[in-house]
Design a protein around this motif. Sequence first.
Motif, PDB file in Angstrom:
ATOM      1  N   ARG A  21      72.336  44.429  42.030  1.00 35.01           N
ATOM      2  CA  ARG A  21      72.288  44.218  40.574  1.00 35.01           C
ATOM      3  C   ARG A  21      71.981  45.535  39.870  1.00 35.01           C
ATOM      4  O   ARG A  21      71.214  46.347  40.354  1.00 35.01           O
ATOM      5  CB  ARG A  21      71.215  43.211  40.209  1.00 35.01           C
ATOM      6  CG  ARG A  21      71.628  41.794  40.515  1.00 35.01           C
ATOM      7  CD  ARG A  21      70.647  40.814  39.874  1.00 35.01           C
ATOM      8  NE  ARG A  21      71.094  39.466  40.045  1.00 35.01           N
ATOM      9  CZ  ARG A  21      71.909  38.843  39.199  1.00 35.01           C
ATOM     10  NH1 ARG A  21      72.341  39.443  38.129  1.00 35.01           N
ATOM     11  NH2 ARG A  21      72.288  37.611  39.431  1.00 35.01           N
ATOM     12  N   ARG A  24      69.959  47.007  33.029  1.00 35.51           N
ATOM     13  CA  ARG A  24      70.392  47.278  31.659  1.00 35.51           C
ATOM     14  C   ARG A  24      69.283  48.020  30.914  1.00 35.51           C
ATOM     15  O   ARG A  24      68.108  47.839  31.223  1.00 35.51           O
ATOM     16  CB  ARG A  24      70.683  45.969  30.943  1.00 35.51           C
ATOM     17  CG  ARG A  24      71.861  45.209  31.514  1.00 35.51           C
ATOM     18  CD  ARG A  24      71.905  43.779  31.019  1.00 35.51           C
ATOM     19  NE  ARG A  24      71.738  43.657  29.588  1.00 35.51           N
ATOM     20  CZ  ARG A  24      72.665  43.173  28.752  1.00 35.51           C
ATOM     21  NH1 ARG A  24      73.814  42.742  29.225  1.00 35.51           N
ATOM     22  NH2 ARG A  24      72.434  43.100  27.472  1.00 35.51           N
ATOM     23  N   ASN A  50      77.493  49.707  28.487  1.00 40.32           N
ATOM     24  CA  ASN A  50      77.820  48.332  28.883  1.00 40.32           C
ATOM     25  C   ASN A  50      78.806  47.741  27.873  1.00 40.32           C
ATOM     26  O   ASN A  50      78.490  46.815  27.130  1.00 40.32           O
ATOM     27  CB  ASN A  50      76.543  47.495  28.957  1.00 40.32           C
ATOM     28  CG  ASN A  50      76.774  46.140  29.568  1.00 40.32           C
ATOM     29  OD1 ASN A  50      77.853  45.854  30.077  1.00 40.32           O
ATOM     30  ND2 ASN A  50      75.771  45.295  29.526  1.00 40.32           N
ATOM     31  N   ASP A  60      78.681  42.470  31.804  1.00 45.89           N
ATOM     32  CA  ASP A  60      77.969  41.474  32.617  1.00 45.89           C
ATOM     33  C   ASP A  60      77.764  40.173  31.853  1.00 45.89           C
ATOM     34  O   ASP A  60      77.063  40.128  30.861  1.00 45.89           O
ATOM     35  CB  ASP A  60      76.635  42.024  33.130  1.00 45.89           C
ATOM     36  CG  ASP A  60      75.684  42.468  32.034  1.00 45.89           C
ATOM     37  OD1 ASP A  60      76.151  42.841  30.937  1.00 45.89           O
ATOM     38  OD2 ASP A  60      74.464  42.461  32.279  1.00 45.89           O
ATOM     39  N   GLU A  63      73.250  38.683  33.415  1.00 52.14           N
ATOM     40  CA  GLU A  63      72.564  39.963  33.268  1.00 52.14           C
ATOM     41  C   GLU A  63      72.380  40.695  34.600  1.00 52.14           C
ATOM     42  O   GLU A  63      71.856  40.147  35.566  1.00 52.14           O
ATOM     43  CB  GLU A  63      71.198  39.781  32.612  1.00 52.14           C
ATOM     44  CG  GLU A  63      70.551  41.119  32.311  1.00 52.14           C
ATOM     45  CD  GLU A  63      69.351  41.030  31.413  1.00 52.14           C
ATOM     46  OE1 GLU A  63      68.518  41.933  31.498  1.00 52.14           O
ATOM     47  OE2 GLU A  63      69.258  40.077  30.618  1.00 52.14           O
ATOM     48  N   ARG A  65      74.676  41.690  36.680  1.00 55.41           N
ATOM     49  CA  ARG A  65      75.751  41.511  37.673  1.00 55.41           C
ATOM     50  C   ARG A  65      76.979  42.301  37.226  1.00 55.41           C
ATOM     51  O   ARG A  65      77.760  41.832  36.403  1.00 55.41           O
ATOM     52  CB  ARG A  65      76.107  40.037  37.844  1.00 55.41           C
ATOM     53  CG  ARG A  65      77.126  39.849  38.941  1.00 55.41           C
ATOM     54  CD  ARG A  65      77.342  38.384  39.262  1.00 55.41           C
ATOM     55  NE  ARG A  65      78.489  38.305  40.146  1.00 55.41           N
ATOM     56  CZ  ARG A  65      79.555  37.565  39.896  1.00 55.41           C
ATOM     57  NH1 ARG A  65      79.609  36.807  38.824  1.00 55.41           N
ATOM     58  NH2 ARG A  65      80.567  37.557  40.721  1.00 55.41           N
ATOM     59  N   PHE A  66      77.120  43.481  37.809  1.00 52.00           N
ATOM     60  CA  PHE A  66      78.224  44.364  37.445  1.00 52.00           C
ATOM     61  C   PHE A  66      79.265  44.495  38.553  1.00 52.00           C
ATOM     62  O   PHE A  66      80.413  44.810  38.285  1.00 52.00           O
ATOM     63  CB  PHE A  66      77.696  45.756  37.065  1.00 52.00           C
ATOM     64  CG  PHE A  66      76.861  45.729  35.825  1.00 52.00           C
ATOM     65  CD1 PHE A  66      77.456  45.660  34.573  1.00 52.00           C
ATOM     66  CD2 PHE A  66      75.487  45.715  35.893  1.00 52.00           C
ATOM     67  CE1 PHE A  66      76.700  45.604  33.418  1.00 52.00           C
ATOM     68  CE2 PHE A  66      74.716  45.668  34.743  1.00 52.00           C
ATOM     69  CZ  PHE A  66      75.327  45.614  33.505  1.00 52.00           C
ATOM     70  N   GLY A  77      83.071  40.733  33.375  1.00 51.54           N
ATOM     71  CA  GLY A  77      82.915  39.307  33.550  1.00 51.54           C
ATOM     72  C   GLY A  77      83.669  38.485  32.518  1.00 51.54           C
ATOM     73  O   GLY A  77      83.813  37.287  32.666  1.00 51.54           O
TER      74      GLY A  77
END
Length: 125
Positions: A21, A24, A50, A60, A63, A65-66, A77
């Motif tokens: 993960r 941010r 982002n 993402d 939150e 998860r890229f 996403g």
Amino acid sequence: MPDEIENIYICASSDLVERGRGVRFPLMAWGDEATGFVIRHEGVLRAYLNRCVHLPLELDTEEGRFFDVDKEHLVCGRHGALFMPDTGRCALGASAGKVLYAIAVMEQEGRVYWQPNDYFRPVVA
């Protein structure tokens, strides 16, 4: 040019697991509030704005998860565009060939920082 701004703390180095993960962090991008994110890929920290280069939406949807399910690419996403983690270049999708905006990061004494510049500044409280 205004006075140099010190590096801004993001997280502990241990918070960034290889291809795990991302973390941010808030920033101002061209004068607007936004977020950046940092990930670890092949042992190197990489940070980007982002924001998808196809549509002005955060990458993402969950939150932090890229990475895609294979942990090979960063993924939007919202519409599934795939980006190379080491360069931010879109490898597949409507944004093919375009590049995520990179943010300078550094790791020092077990802590991760981002480095403001003319485009990316800290959020003023």
